[in-house]
Structure formats: C-alpha cells, structure tokens
Motif scaffolding. Structure first.
Motif, mmCIF file in Angstrom:
data_model
loop_
_atom_site.group_PDB
_atom_site.id
_atom_site.type_symbol
_atom_site.label_atom_id
_atom_site.label_comp_id
_atom_site.label_asym_id
_atom_site.label_seq_id
_atom_site.Cartn_x
_atom_site.Cartn_y
_atom_site.Cartn_z
ATOM 1 N N ARG A 2 -0.838 -12.773 13.477
ATOM 2 C CA ARG A 2 -2.205 -12.977 12.994
ATOM 3 C C ARG A 2 -2.628 -11.659 12.344
ATOM 4 N NH1 ARG A 2 -6.618 -16.328 13.893
ATOM 5 N NH2 ARG A 2 -8.660 -15.305 14.015
ATOM 6 N N VAL A 3 -2.856 -11.687 11.031
ATOM 7 C CA VAL A 3 -3.054 -10.459 10.264
ATOM 8 C C VAL A 3 -4.466 -10.409 9.686
ATOM 9 C CG1 VAL A 3 -2.144 -9.003 8.409
ATOM 10 C CG2 VAL A 3 -0.605 -10.570 9.629
ATOM 11 N N PHE A 4 -5.134 -9.308 9.906
ATOM 12 C CA PHE A 4 -6.446 -9.063 9.325
ATOM 13 C C PHE A 4 -6.242 -8.300 8.020
ATOM 14 C CE2 PHE A 4 -10.366 -6.157 9.479
ATOM 15 C CZ PHE A 4 -11.170 -7.069 8.810
ATOM 16 N N VAL A 5 -6.768 -8.848 6.917
ATOM 17 C CA VAL A 5 -6.600 -8.242 5.597
ATOM 18 C C VAL A 5 -7.969 -7.878 5.032
ATOM 19 C CG1 VAL A 5 -5.748 -8.560 3.238
ATOM 20 C CG2 VAL A 5 -4.490 -9.568 5.163
ATOM 21 N N THR A 6 -8.181 -6.581 4.777
ATOM 22 C CA THR A 6 -9.385 -6.178 4.047
ATOM 23 C C THR A 6 -9.075 -6.253 2.558
ATOM 24 O OG1 THR A 6 -8.917 -3.803 3.806
ATOM 25 C CG2 THR A 6 -9.872 -4.544 5.909
ATOM 26 N N GLY A 10 -9.537 -9.219 -3.469
ATOM 27 C CA GLY A 10 -9.211 -8.316 -4.557
ATOM 28 C C GLY A 10 -7.900 -8.659 -5.250
ATOM 29 N N TRP A 11 -7.586 -7.886 -6.271
ATOM 30 C CA TRP A 11 -6.401 -8.128 -7.095
ATOM 31 C C TRP A 11 -5.120 -8.066 -6.275
ATOM 32 C CZ3 TRP A 11 -4.245 -10.214 -11.006
ATOM 33 C CH2 TRP A 11 -3.098 -9.698 -11.597
ATOM 34 N N VAL A 12 -4.965 -7.015 -5.486
ATOM 35 C CA VAL A 12 -3.774 -6.874 -4.643
ATOM 36 C C VAL A 12 -3.945 -7.653 -3.341
ATOM 37 C CG1 VAL A 12 -2.344 -5.233 -3.350
ATOM 38 C CG2 VAL A 12 -3.140 -4.643 -5.647
ATOM 39 N N GLY A 13 -5.100 -7.528 -2.717
ATOM 40 C CA GLY A 13 -5.315 -8.152 -1.418
ATOM 41 C C GLY A 13 -5.175 -9.658 -1.428
ATOM 42 N N SER A 14 -5.642 -10.313 -2.484
ATOM 43 C CA SER A 14 -5.524 -11.771 -2.531
ATOM 44 C C SER A 14 -4.060 -12.194 -2.644
ATOM 45 C CB SER A 14 -6.334 -12.338 -3.705
ATOM 46 O OG SER A 14 -5.903 -11.800 -4.943
ATOM 47 N N ILE A 69 -3.707 -5.118 7.392
ATOM 48 C CA ILE A 69 -3.390 -4.588 6.066
ATOM 49 C C ILE A 69 -4.710 -4.275 5.373
ATOM 50 C CG2 ILE A 69 -2.413 -5.066 3.797
ATOM 51 C CD1 ILE A 69 -0.289 -6.761 5.135
ATOM 52 N N HIS A 70 -4.876 -3.028 5.015
ATOM 53 C CA HIS A 70 -6.138 -2.549 4.420
ATOM 54 C C HIS A 70 -5.924 -2.284 2.938
ATOM 55 C CE1 HIS A 70 -9.781 -0.296 3.775
ATOM 56 N NE2 HIS A 70 -9.171 0.877 3.687
ATOM 57 N N THR A 71 -6.405 -3.204 2.092
ATOM 58 C CA THR A 71 -6.291 -3.029 0.641
ATOM 59 C C THR A 71 -7.635 -2.766 -0.024
ATOM 60 O OG1 THR A 71 -6.555 -5.384 0.071
ATOM 61 C CG2 THR A 71 -4.319 -4.631 0.611
ATOM 62 N N ALA A 72 -8.727 -2.895 0.710
ATOM 63 C CA ALA A 72 -10.060 -2.782 0.103
ATOM 64 C C ALA A 72 -10.339 -1.350 -0.349
ATOM 65 C CB ALA A 72 -11.126 -3.217 1.100
ATOM 66 N N PHE A 73 -10.883 -1.237 -1.550
ATOM 67 C CA PHE A 73 -11.385 0.051 -2.049
ATOM 68 C C PHE A 73 -12.284 -0.236 -3.237
ATOM 69 C CE2 PHE A 73 -11.518 4.105 -4.236
ATOM 70 C CZ PHE A 73 -11.586 5.013 -3.172
ATOM 71 N N ASP A 199 5.341 -8.655 -6.369
ATOM 72 C CA ASP A 199 6.293 -7.738 -5.744
ATOM 73 C C ASP A 199 5.574 -6.764 -4.816
ATOM 74 O OD1 ASP A 199 8.686 -8.717 -6.857
ATOM 75 O OD2 ASP A 199 8.358 -7.612 -8.710
ATOM 76 N N ALA A 200 4.408 -6.287 -5.253
ATOM 77 C CA ALA A 200 3.623 -5.396 -4.408
ATOM 78 C C ALA A 200 3.217 -6.100 -3.112
ATOM 79 C CB ALA A 200 2.384 -4.909 -5.152
ATOM 80 N N ALA A 201 2.768 -7.342 -3.229
ATOM 81 C CA ALA A 201 2.355 -8.104 -2.045
ATOM 82 C C ALA A 201 3.512 -8.261 -1.070
ATOM 83 C CB ALA A 201 1.829 -9.474 -2.470
ATOM 84 N N ARG A 202 4.709 -8.501 -1.602
ATOM 85 C CA ARG A 202 5.869 -8.651 -0.721
ATOM 86 C C ARG A 202 6.193 -7.340 -0.002
ATOM 87 N NH1 ARG A 202 8.873 -10.371 -4.165
ATOM 88 N NH2 ARG A 202 10.598 -8.922 -4.367
ATOM 89 N N ALA A 203 6.006 -6.220 -0.683
ATOM 90 C CA ALA A 203 6.242 -4.926 -0.043
ATOM 91 C C ALA A 203 5.300 -4.716 1.140
ATOM 92 C CB ALA A 203 6.075 -3.803 -1.068
ATOM 93 N N TYR A 204 4.030 -5.101 0.981
ATOM 94 C CA TYR A 204 3.084 -4.994 2.099
ATOM 95 C C TYR A 204 3.558 -5.835 3.284
ATOM 96 C CZ TYR A 204 -0.850 -2.643 -0.323
ATOM 97 O OH TYR A 204 -1.674 -1.755 -0.957
ATOM 98 N N ARG A 205 3.947 -7.073 2.997
ATOM 99 C CA ARG A 205 4.387 -7.952 4.098
ATOM 100 C C ARG A 205 5.598 -7.369 4.825
ATOM 101 N NH1 ARG A 205 8.481 -11.456 4.532
ATOM 102 N NH2 ARG A 205 8.848 -11.673 2.282
#
Length: 301
Positions: A2-6, A10-14, A69-73, A199-205
């Motif tokens: 269960r992952v909390f995503v900020t 956004g562009w990357v976060g979504s 995962i914190h992507t918000a800025f 590809d960036a999203a997969r790296a986060y995962r």
C-alpha cells in the motif's frame, strides 16, 4: 504494498500511480483539488485530500502506508525558496512517521547540479543548498535516512519527456515561438540528459520494491544530448531557424531560463540499471520531442 504517493496528479506522479497499480500495488494519492481527486479516483487509486503544506495530512498518509513515494514539488520559480522549504518540511514530516520501520521512502531530486563536463553518477553528492539554488530535497532525504528511515532520492534529468509534457521542453518551444528562432548558447555543446515519463515511473516502482537501498538513483535514459541538437529538433518542429547566442545574448533571448539552457546536465544511470534491473524502453529524447504533439500543445497555450 500500500503506497502513499504525493504529487499523484502531477506529470511524474500520475505516471507513478499508474505504474504501481499495474504491478499489483494499492495506491493512496495526495490531491489538492476536486479535479485532481477525481483524476486519482479514475485511475483506481484511493485519494487523500490535502496540499503539500498540510503536514498532518502527509503524516496520516505515511502512517497508513507500507511505503511512500514523494514526487510533489511546486515549480513556480518566482517563489522557489519558499517551495523548497515546503518540500523540506514535507520530507521531514513523512520521515518522522517512517523512522525505525522498514517501510521505504523514495523522494525526488535532480541530476542538474552534480557535474559539469562529465557524466554525473549516483556516487556524486548533491551540492549544499544556496541562495540561488535553494532546493533541499537531498539534504532532507539524507537527514531522515540518518535518523533511521529507509529513504533514498530518485534523481530526474532536466527532461522527463512524453505526450502531455509541460516541463522544460515546452518552455523552450514557447521561447522559440516568441523569439522567432530556436537557439543554443555558444557552440551548443553543453548536454542534457532525459528519460521518457513511463520509464521514470518504472524506476520509482523498482526503487520502492528494492527497499530504497543503494540510492540515490538516476532515472536517466539518454545520458548526454547536446543542447544544439535539442534546439535543432525544436527549430524543425516549429519550422524556425536555429541560431547561436553568445552568453551575453542568452539572457535577452532565454530570460530567466538562460541558466538552465546553458548548463551541462549529463548523467549516467549505469549503477541504477545494475542495482534495480531497470532498462528504459520508451522513445529516446530527440525522437520524442520531434513528435507533432509537442508543437500542437505549445500552440494551444
């Protein structure tokens, strides 16, 4: 997990939200507005209402998660120092909740300030925040990691490209359209790195699933694309001439963006690829920014 995503809207976060859901994870996405909340729910994720400055909301999101995962800025550069401070407080608040647990925490940073004239690597330390470059993401991440949190930063290149991009490339396209030419500085040999959004999203995962061990990570596909080649792609896309600007002329042409346009921001991801088994598969940087959608989107604004 269960992952909390900020930054879930956004562009990357979504893209991170979609990637996590597609790989069997549950997601709780932070959303500030009704529209954003509806978008998160539409993906199949749960929504937690709140803004980055709502530290109690961030703590609650982290409390109920197996990882964060914190992507918000906020990329409003007119109040960059205040936004950097909000980011630091958010990382600290989430870190307070995760301290002493095995729950991984992936934050977001960039490769742009790590090295000039060479490929920056994961071993390079992020420079200390300054008045001109106040972002504190990595300093805050290192601090919470030292306090007993499994935390690591995901460093993004200057261009995370793809259809719907609203980052640096659309800014350059807008400037070129206004100025009547696409430009580079000097001989245009300074280099940018890039990665496709998916590809960036997969790296986060993968970093999250790896337990945030061995970071920081580099989500970099194209390591070193000459800025002149980027300007040429934009010129071709807009049907405009491509011109060289001296460092003195650059300010008048690029305005506030001159510091980014002239910076060498090349980076390697060899260690990240080896550690996470990450292999980019999306379109390369120059091919992607040649897509007509980049220029149609720019003309619509």
């Amino acid at each position: 997990m269960r992952v909390f995503v900020t930054g879930a809207t956004g562009w990357v976060g979504s893209a991170v939200v979609t990637e996590l859901l597609a790989n069997g994870h549950q997601v709780v996405g932070l959303a500030r507005s009704d529209e954003g909340a509806a978008g998160v729910v539409a993906t199949g994720a749960e929504v937690l209402r709140g803004a980055l400055a709502n530290l109690d909301v961030l703590r609650a999101g982290a409390e109920g998660a197996d990882g964060v995962i914190h992507t918000a800025f906020n990329h409003d550069f007119s109040r960059f120092a205040a936004n950097a401070e909000d980011d630091r407080r958010a990382i600290e608040a989430i870190g307070e909740v995760l301290r002493g647990s095995d729950r991984p925490f992936i934050t977001t940073s960039g490769v742009g300030l790590l090295g000039t004239g060479r490929l920056a690597t994961e071993e390079d330390r992020s420079p200390a925040p300054s008045e001109h470059l106040p972002r504190m993401s990595e300093v805050a991440t290192e601090a919470v990691a030292a306090s007993g949190v499994r935390a690591a930063a995901m460093r993004l290149p200057p261009s995370v490209h793809g259809k719907g991009d609203h980052g640096f490339i659309p800014i350059l396209i807008g400037i070129a359209r206004e100025q009547g030419a696409a430009a580079y500085i000097g001989d245009g040999s300074n280099r940018w790195s890039g990665v496709h959004r998916q590809d960036a999203a997969r790296a986060y995962r993968l970093a999250l699933e790896h337990g945030a061990e061995g970071g920081p990570y580099h989500a970099v596909a194209d390591e070193a694309v000459p800025f002149k080649a980027i300007a040429e792609a934009i010129g071709l896309g807009l049907g405009l001439p491509v011109v060289a600007k001296s460092p003195e002329e650059a300010q008048a042409y690029f305005g506030w963006f001159a510091m980014f346009a002239g910076r060498d921001m090349a980076a390697s991801s060899a260690r990240t690829r080896s550690l996470l088994g990450w292999q980019p598969t999306g379109p390369d940087f120059l091919t992607d920014i040649a897509q007509p959608a980049y220029y149609e989107a720019a003309s619509a604004h």
